[in-house]
Design a protein around this motif. Structure first.
Motif, PDB file in Angstrom:
ATOM      1  N   SER A  76      81.460 -27.570  49.897  1.00 24.75           N
ATOM      2  CA  SER A  76      81.894 -28.882  49.411  1.00 24.75           C
ATOM      3  C   SER A  76      80.726 -29.872  49.460  1.00 24.75           C
ATOM      4  O   SER A  76      80.762 -30.933  48.854  1.00 24.75           O
ATOM      5  CB  SER A  76      83.106 -29.404  50.186  1.00 24.75           C
ATOM      6  OG  SER A  76      82.756 -29.706  51.506  1.00 24.75           O
ATOM      7  N   LEU A  77      79.652 -29.485  50.163  1.00 23.10           N
ATOM      8  CA  LEU A  77      78.447 -30.324  50.254  1.00 23.10           C
ATOM      9  C   LEU A  77      77.407 -29.866  49.236  1.00 23.10           C
ATOM     10  O   LEU A  77      76.819 -30.683  48.518  1.00 23.10           O
ATOM     11  CB  LEU A  77      77.896 -30.220  51.673  1.00 23.10           C
ATOM     12  CG  LEU A  77      76.649 -30.987  52.053  1.00 23.10           C
ATOM     13  CD1 LEU A  77      76.888 -32.482  51.945  1.00 23.10           C
ATOM     14  CD2 LEU A  77      76.248 -30.639  53.488  1.00 23.10           C
ATOM     15  N   ALA A  78      77.166 -28.573  49.171  1.00 29.87           N
ATOM     16  CA  ALA A  78      76.177 -27.992  48.249  1.00 29.87           C
ATOM     17  C   ALA A  78      76.384 -26.479  48.239  1.00 29.87           C
ATOM     18  O   ALA A  78      77.080 -25.946  49.103  1.00 29.87           O
ATOM     19  CB  ALA A  78      74.761 -28.310  48.724  1.00 29.87           C
ATOM     20  N   ASP A  79      75.740 -25.805  47.269  1.00 26.58           N
ATOM     21  CA  ASP A  79      75.839 -24.342  47.200  1.00 26.58           C
ATOM     22  C   ASP A  79      75.534 -23.700  48.541  1.00 26.58           C
ATOM     23  O   ASP A  79      74.527 -24.034  49.163  1.00 26.58           O
ATOM     24  CB  ASP A  79      74.803 -23.808  46.198  1.00 26.58           C
ATOM     25  CG  ASP A  79      75.397 -23.746  44.809  1.00 26.58           C
ATOM     26  OD1 ASP A  79      76.596 -24.076  44.671  1.00 26.58           O
ATOM     27  OD2 ASP A  79      74.655 -23.363  43.890  1.00 26.58           O
ATOM     28  N   ALA A  80      76.385 -22.795  48.993  1.00 23.76           N
ATOM     29  CA  ALA A  80      76.107 -22.043  50.223  1.00 23.76           C
ATOM     30  C   ALA A  80      76.302 -20.576  49.873  1.00 23.76           C
ATOM     31  O   ALA A  80      77.165 -19.893  50.398  1.00 23.76           O
ATOM     32  CB  ALA A  80      77.038 -22.479  51.336  1.00 23.76           C
ATOM     33  N   ASP A  81      75.474 -20.123  48.934  1.00 26.79           N
ATOM     34  CA  ASP A  81      75.634 -18.806  48.338  1.00 26.79           C
ATOM     35  C   ASP A  81      74.903 -17.759  49.176  1.00 26.79           C
ATOM     36  O   ASP A  81      73.852 -17.267  48.792  1.00 26.79           O
ATOM     37  CB  ASP A  81      75.074 -18.876  46.912  1.00 26.79           C
ATOM     38  CG  ASP A  81      75.597 -17.736  46.076  1.00 26.79           C
ATOM     39  OD1 ASP A  81      76.535 -17.058  46.537  1.00 26.79           O
ATOM     40  OD2 ASP A  81      75.046 -17.529  44.972  1.00 26.79           O
ATOM     41  N   LEU A  82      75.456 -17.451  50.343  1.00 27.11           N
ATOM     42  CA  LEU A  82      74.823 -16.521  51.282  1.00 27.11           C
ATOM     43  C   LEU A  82      75.824 -15.434  51.642  1.00 27.11           C
ATOM     44  O   LEU A  82      77.030 -15.692  51.663  1.00 27.11           O
ATOM     45  CB  LEU A  82      74.471 -17.252  52.589  1.00 27.11           C
ATOM     46  CG  LEU A  82      73.492 -18.409  52.552  1.00 27.11           C
ATOM     47  CD1 LEU A  82      73.523 -19.135  53.900  1.00 27.11           C
ATOM     48  CD2 LEU A  82      72.090 -17.899  52.255  1.00 27.11           C
ATOM     49  N   THR A  83      75.320 -14.249  51.991  1.00 29.93           N
ATOM     50  CA  THR A  83      76.213 -13.261  52.600  1.00 29.93           C
ATOM     51  C   THR A  83      76.401 -13.685  54.059  1.00 29.93           C
ATOM     52  O   THR A  83      75.617 -14.487  54.596  1.00 29.93           O
ATOM     53  CB  THR A  83      75.593 -11.850  52.582  1.00 29.93           C
ATOM     54  OG1 THR A  83      74.425 -11.875  53.409  1.00 29.93           O
ATOM     55  CG2 THR A  83      75.236 -11.412  51.164  1.00 29.93           C
TER      56      THR A  83
END
Ligand SMILES: CC(C)(COP(=O)(O)OP(=O)(O)OC[C@H]1O[C@@H](n2cnc3c(N)ncnc32)[C@H](O)[C@@H]1OP(=O)(O)O)[C@@H](O)C(=O)NCCC(=O)NCCS
Length: 144
Positions: free
Chosen positions: A26-33
């Protein structure tokens, strides 16, 4: 309204698959496994960065981070930096963000910090003012 079941503690590896990354998005992309996120968590812990999470029934619904800086000036005074405040999009407007910022600020006070600072968008100034923050100077940035 504050959720009664909210529990604030430090982030752990299990939280990665229990709503933490979704909350951060909701803050920024957190596209991590989850494995990548755990590696980052270890680095952050080594660097002294504390990541708080708010949990409801074991699921992460909010987060805020705290860094404490020991300064050479101000007689070695300590400054707290509050970073990455976010509430899961399904749980906003229930007091979770305010509770997390309050928690981080109180922890900073206990750790002997004389001030806590953060950056925010213009529309969030009233949110932080209600928590006792005041506008101070300007943020400067250079993209590298
Ligand atoms: C900003 C954010 C963390 C607030 O979380 P939240 O859990 O909804 O906040 P709270 O419910 O504790 O809000 C406390 C008060 O601030 C108000 N508020 C919340 N977000 C606001 C906004 N964007 N603008 C103005 N007021 C806001 C709420 O209405 C509430 O007021 P009330 O007590 O009179 O109802 C959340 O909206 C979010 O994750 N936004 C996206 C990420 C972000 O911008 N983070 C901030 C980085 S500095």
């Amino acid at each position: 309204m504050l959720l009664t079941q909210i529990d604030i503690g430090e982030l752990n590896g299990l939280d990665m698959s229990r709503g933490f990354l979704e909350t951060l998005s909701s803050l920024a992309d957190a596209d991590l496994t989850c494995d990548e996120a755990v590696k980052i968590l270890r680095n952050r812990i080594r660097a002294g960065i504390v990541t708080y999470v708010a949990r409801v029934d074991g699921q992460v619904v909010g987060t805020a981070s705290l860094l404490v800086e020991d300064k050479f000036i101000h007689n070695g005074g300590r400054v707290a930096h509050i970073e990455d405040v976010a509430t899961h999009r399904d749980f906003t407007k229930q007091g979770i963000g305010a509770a997390l910022v309050h928690h981080a600020t109180e922890r900073a006070r206990e750790l002997g910090c004389y001030k806590a600072i953060l950056n925010c968008a213009e529309n969030l100034v009233p949110f932080y003012e209600r928590l006792g923050f005041q506008r101070h100077e300007q943020e400067m940035r250079i993209d590298l």
